[in-house]
Design an enzyme around this catalytic site. Structure first.
Site, PDB file in Angstrom:
ATOM      1  N   HIS A 113       0.844  -1.190   0.000  1.00 50.30           N
ATOM      2  CA  HIS A 113       0.000   0.000   0.000  1.00 50.30           C
ATOM      3  C   HIS A 113       0.878   1.238   0.000  1.00 50.30           C
ATOM      4  O   HIS A 113       2.085   1.159  -0.248  1.00 50.30           O
ATOM      5  CB  HIS A 113      -0.977  -0.035   1.182  1.00 50.30           C
ATOM      6  CG  HIS A 113      -0.304  -0.190   2.508  1.00 50.30           C
ATOM      7  ND1 HIS A 113       0.191   0.890   3.207  1.00 50.30           N
ATOM      8  CD2 HIS A 113      -0.015  -1.282   3.249  1.00 50.30           C
ATOM      9  CE1 HIS A 113       0.747   0.462   4.333  1.00 50.30           C
ATOM     10  NE2 HIS A 113       0.639  -0.853   4.377  1.00 50.30           N
ATOM     11  N   MET A 114       0.327   2.396   0.268  1.00 49.43           N
ATOM     12  CA  MET A 114       1.009   3.672   0.057  1.00 49.43           C
ATOM     13  C   MET A 114       2.373   3.783   0.741  1.00 49.43           C
ATOM     14  O   MET A 114       3.348   4.172   0.104  1.00 49.43           O
ATOM     15  CB  MET A 114       0.108   4.820   0.521  1.00 49.43           C
ATOM     16  CG  MET A 114       0.647   6.170   0.134  1.00 49.43           C
ATOM     17  SD  MET A 114       0.756   6.429  -1.640  1.00 49.43           S
ATOM     18  CE  MET A 114      -0.907   6.917  -1.978  1.00 49.43           C
TER      19      MET A 114
END
Length: 75
Positions: free
Chosen positions: A3-4
């Protein structure tokens, strides 16, 4: 998963190298220098990925990838 936060770590560190750094996920080949490409690949926790480095500083790039992986990509 990527994810980010971990994707940002990978993209930032991969971008420091001249070599191409690629994430292989299933039949996808993802430019590891692109945060957007990593995020859009939707790589979930537990998924198996392979990193490939190709270029003049590929050994240093792979060493950095291995270091990041051992640190769970900043997680």
């Amino acid at each position: 998963g990527l994810h980010m936060r971990p994707a940002g770590v990978i993209a930032r560190e991969a971008g420091k190298f001249e070599s191409d750094v690629t994430i292989v996920f299933g039949d996808k080949r993802i430019n590891a220098k692109s945060l957007i490409n990593i995020i859009s690949a939707c790589i979930k926790t537990g998924a198996e990925v392979t990193f490939e480095c190709d270029g003049e500083d590929e050994e240093a790039a792979m060493a950095k990838v291995e270091e990041l992986a051992s640190q769970n990509f900043g997680e």
